[in-house]
Design a protein around this motif. Structure first.
Motif, PDB file in Angstrom:
ATOM      1  N   UNK A 213       0.833  -1.208   0.000  1.00 14.48           N
ATOM      2  CA  UNK A 213       0.000   0.000   0.000  1.00 14.48           C
ATOM      3  C   UNK A 213       0.863   1.251   0.000  1.00 14.48           C
ATOM      4  N   UNK A 214       1.926   1.222   0.762  1.00 12.37           N
ATOM      5  CA  UNK A 214       2.825   2.378   0.808  1.00 12.37           C
ATOM      6  C   UNK A 214       3.518   2.568  -0.535  1.00 12.37           C
ATOM      7  N   UNK A 215       3.894   1.447  -1.170  1.00 14.42           N
ATOM      8  CA  UNK A 215       4.550   1.526  -2.478  1.00 14.42           C
ATOM      9  C   UNK A 215       3.596   2.102  -3.528  1.00 14.42           C
ATOM     10  N   UNK A 216       2.324   1.706  -3.445  1.00 11.05           N
ATOM     11  CA  UNK A 216       1.320   2.242  -4.362  1.00 11.05           C
ATOM     12  C   UNK A 216       1.207   3.748  -4.199  1.00 11.05           C
ATOM     13  N   UNK A 217       1.201   4.202  -2.939  1.00 15.04           N
ATOM     14  CA  UNK A 217       1.107   5.639  -2.652  1.00 15.04           C
ATOM     15  C   UNK A 217       2.290   6.387  -3.241  1.00 15.04           C
ATOM     16  N   UNK A 218       3.492   5.820  -3.085  1.00 17.27           N
ATOM     17  CA  UNK A 218       4.705   6.452  -3.617  1.00 17.27           C
ATOM     18  C   UNK A 218       4.616   6.576  -5.134  1.00 17.27           C
ATOM     19  N   UNK A 219       4.162   5.492  -5.786  1.00 22.97           N
ATOM     20  CA  UNK A 219       4.081   5.476  -7.244  1.00 22.97           C
ATOM     21  C   UNK A 219       3.054   6.496  -7.751  1.00 22.97           C
ATOM     22  N   UNK A 220       1.914   6.559  -7.085  1.00 25.42           N
ATOM     23  CA  UNK A 220       0.858   7.502  -7.488  1.00 25.42           C
ATOM     24  C   UNK A 220       1.314   8.946  -7.299  1.00 25.42           C
ATOM     25  N   UNK A 221       1.990   9.215  -6.188  1.00 26.66           N
ATOM     26  CA  UNK A 221       2.476  10.581  -5.938  1.00 26.66           C
ATOM     27  C   UNK A 221       3.498  10.996  -6.995  1.00 26.66           C
ATOM     28  N   UNK A 222       4.368  10.064  -7.373  1.00 29.89           N
ATOM     29  CA  UNK A 222       5.359  10.363  -8.411  1.00 29.89           C
ATOM     30  C   UNK A 222       4.672  10.642  -9.745  1.00 29.89           C
ATOM     31  N   UNK A 224       1.617  11.870 -10.144  1.00 27.57           N
ATOM     32  CA  UNK A 224       0.943  13.175 -10.064  1.00 27.57           C
ATOM     33  C   UNK A 224       1.933  14.330 -10.162  1.00 27.57           C
ATOM     34  N   UNK A 225       3.060  14.198  -9.478  1.00 28.45           N
ATOM     35  CA  UNK A 225       4.059  15.267  -9.478  1.00 28.45           C
ATOM     36  C   UNK A 225       4.633  15.472 -10.877  1.00 28.45           C
ATOM     37  N   UNK A 226       4.890  14.378 -11.569  1.00 25.98           N
ATOM     38  CA  UNK A 226       5.496  14.470 -12.894  1.00 25.98           C
ATOM     39  C   UNK A 226       4.455  14.624 -14.008  1.00 25.98           C
ATOM     40  N   UNK A 227       3.181  14.450 -13.659  1.00 21.46           N
ATOM     41  CA  UNK A 227       2.084  14.542 -14.640  1.00 21.46           C
ATOM     42  C   UNK A 227       2.280  13.583 -15.812  1.00 21.46           C
ATOM     43  N   UNK A 228       2.667  12.350 -15.483  1.00 20.37           N
ATOM     44  CA  UNK A 228       2.794  11.315 -16.503  1.00 20.37           C
ATOM     45  C   UNK A 228       2.038  10.069 -16.043  1.00 20.37           C
ATOM     46  N   UNK A 229       1.789   9.186 -16.968  1.00 18.92           N
ATOM     47  CA  UNK A 229       1.002   8.000 -16.667  1.00 18.92           C
ATOM     48  C   UNK A 229       1.695   7.112 -15.640  1.00 18.92           C
ATOM     49  N   UNK A 230       0.856   6.407 -14.862  1.00 21.01           N
ATOM     50  CA  UNK A 230       1.372   5.525 -13.825  1.00 21.01           C
ATOM     51  C   UNK A 230       2.276   4.453 -14.420  1.00 21.01           C
ATOM     52  N   UNK A 232       4.116   4.666 -17.072  1.00 23.99           N
ATOM     53  CA  UNK A 232       5.385   5.258 -17.484  1.00 23.99           C
ATOM     54  C   UNK A 232       6.311   5.482 -16.288  1.00 23.99           C
ATOM     55  N   UNK A 233       5.713   5.883 -15.164  1.00 18.00           N
ATOM     56  CA  UNK A 233       6.512   6.037 -13.934  1.00 18.00           C
ATOM     57  C   UNK A 233       7.062   4.683 -13.507  1.00 18.00           C
ATOM     58  N   UNK A 234       6.199   3.657 -13.563  1.00 15.48           N
ATOM     59  CA  UNK A 234       6.619   2.315 -13.169  1.00 15.48           C
ATOM     60  C   UNK A 234       7.755   1.822 -14.056  1.00 15.48           C
ATOM     61  N   UNK A 235       7.631   2.074 -15.380  1.00 12.88           N
ATOM     62  CA  UNK A 235       8.689   1.652 -16.306  1.00 12.88           C
ATOM     63  C   UNK A 235       9.997   2.363 -15.988  1.00 12.88           C
ATOM     64  N   UNK A 236       9.916   3.650 -15.628  1.00  9.55           N
ATOM     65  CA  UNK A 236      11.118   4.418 -15.296  1.00  9.55           C
ATOM     66  C   UNK A 236      11.780   3.865 -14.045  1.00  9.55           C
ATOM     67  N   UNK A 237      10.964   3.477 -13.080  1.00  9.90           N
ATOM     68  CA  UNK A 237      11.492   2.902 -11.837  1.00  9.90           C
ATOM     69  C   UNK A 237      12.300   1.641 -12.143  1.00  9.90           C
ATOM     70  N   UNK A 238      11.717   0.769 -12.957  1.00  7.91           N
ATOM     71  CA  UNK A 238      12.379  -0.494 -13.279  1.00  7.91           C
ATOM     72  C   UNK A 238      13.660  -0.262 -14.073  1.00  7.91           C
TER      73      UNK A 238
END
Length: 253
Positions: A213-222, A224-230, A232-238
């Protein structure tokens, strides 16, 4: 495109063999347009006899706009496109009314004068247009052109109407297969997106020693801050963690 032999003398009506051929065309065609191209070639070859070569085309009406989508050869496509350019003619009339239209002799025809004059100059003497019933998926018409006056007999008309009925049934199947393929592609894309997000959540949980749940929150916040799709953020993390540059994975086919 396959070659369909032209009979030496005469032709018979639609048969089980014709229906089987159309079903095979559906399965082997890359898309609807490819199927219609095969259909036009098959129609021309089945109607043609010695001394009376038939050219065939298919016009489809989408959003009230007619488009020549397939033809047995260049003359058929030119004739279809010419008629669509005039905005009226026997084929478009058949398309709009849903009824077969036969013009046995263009030199005696008084309707559609501009198109008739232009078609006559191209060597066309008779036209047969038979609508394809696609059950609401679209509106289409199979057009046949002959360089002979009275180039289509009563038997020819019955043959083409029966042929068109079988072709329409196969075309509805082709449309259905296309729709199923689109659903499959959408599902594959959704599975790919879910896989990437799950991998990113696992990486975030390992790095931050936190719950899912905490990881989901971190991903969603990232996101929103970057204004890009979830995703795309996940792909960048990996990619940041693993150095991967291709996220196609097993569902990227």
């Amino acid at each position: 495109m396959k070659d369909h032999p032209i009979p030496a003398e005469g032709h018979s009506g639609p048969s089980a063999d014709t229906n089987l051929t159309l079903q095979e065309m559906v399965l082997e065609s890359r898309d609807i347009r490819d199927f219609l191209a095969e259909l036009a070639v098959l129609a021309a070859s089945r109607l043609s006899v010695t001394g009376n070569t038939i050219h065939a085309g298919v016009t489809v009406l989408r959003r009230k706009r007619a488009e020549a989508v397939a033809a047995s050869d260049a003359p058929a496509r030119a004739l279809d496109e010419m008629q669509n350019g005039f905005g009226d003619g026997p084929c478009l009339t058949a398309l709009r009314t849903g009824s077969t239209v036969l013009v046995p002799d263009l030199t005696a025809e008084r309707r559609w004068a501009p198109y008739v004059r232009a078609a006559t100059k191209q060597g066309v003497c008779s036209i047969l247009a038979v609508p394809l019933d696609l059950a609401g998926n679209a509106e289409a018409v199979l057009n046949a052109y002959s360089g002979r006056s009275n180039g289509f007999s009563g038997e020819d008309i019955a043959t083409v109407e029966g042929f068109a009925a079988q072709a329409a049934s196969s075309l509805r199947l082709a449309v259905r297969i296309t729709q199923l393929n689109e659903v499959r592609d959408d599902l594959a894309a959704a599975m790919q997106s879910r896989m990437v997000i799950d991998m990113a959540l696992g990486a975030i949980m390992a790095q931050n020693r936190c719950t899912r749940d905490a990881a989901v929150t971190i991903l969603i916040e990232a996101s929103n801050v970057r204004s890009i799709k979830l995703q795309d953020v996940a792909a960048a993390v990996i990619m940041n963690i693993s150095g991967e540059t291709d996220m196609a994975g097993p569902f990227g086919e």
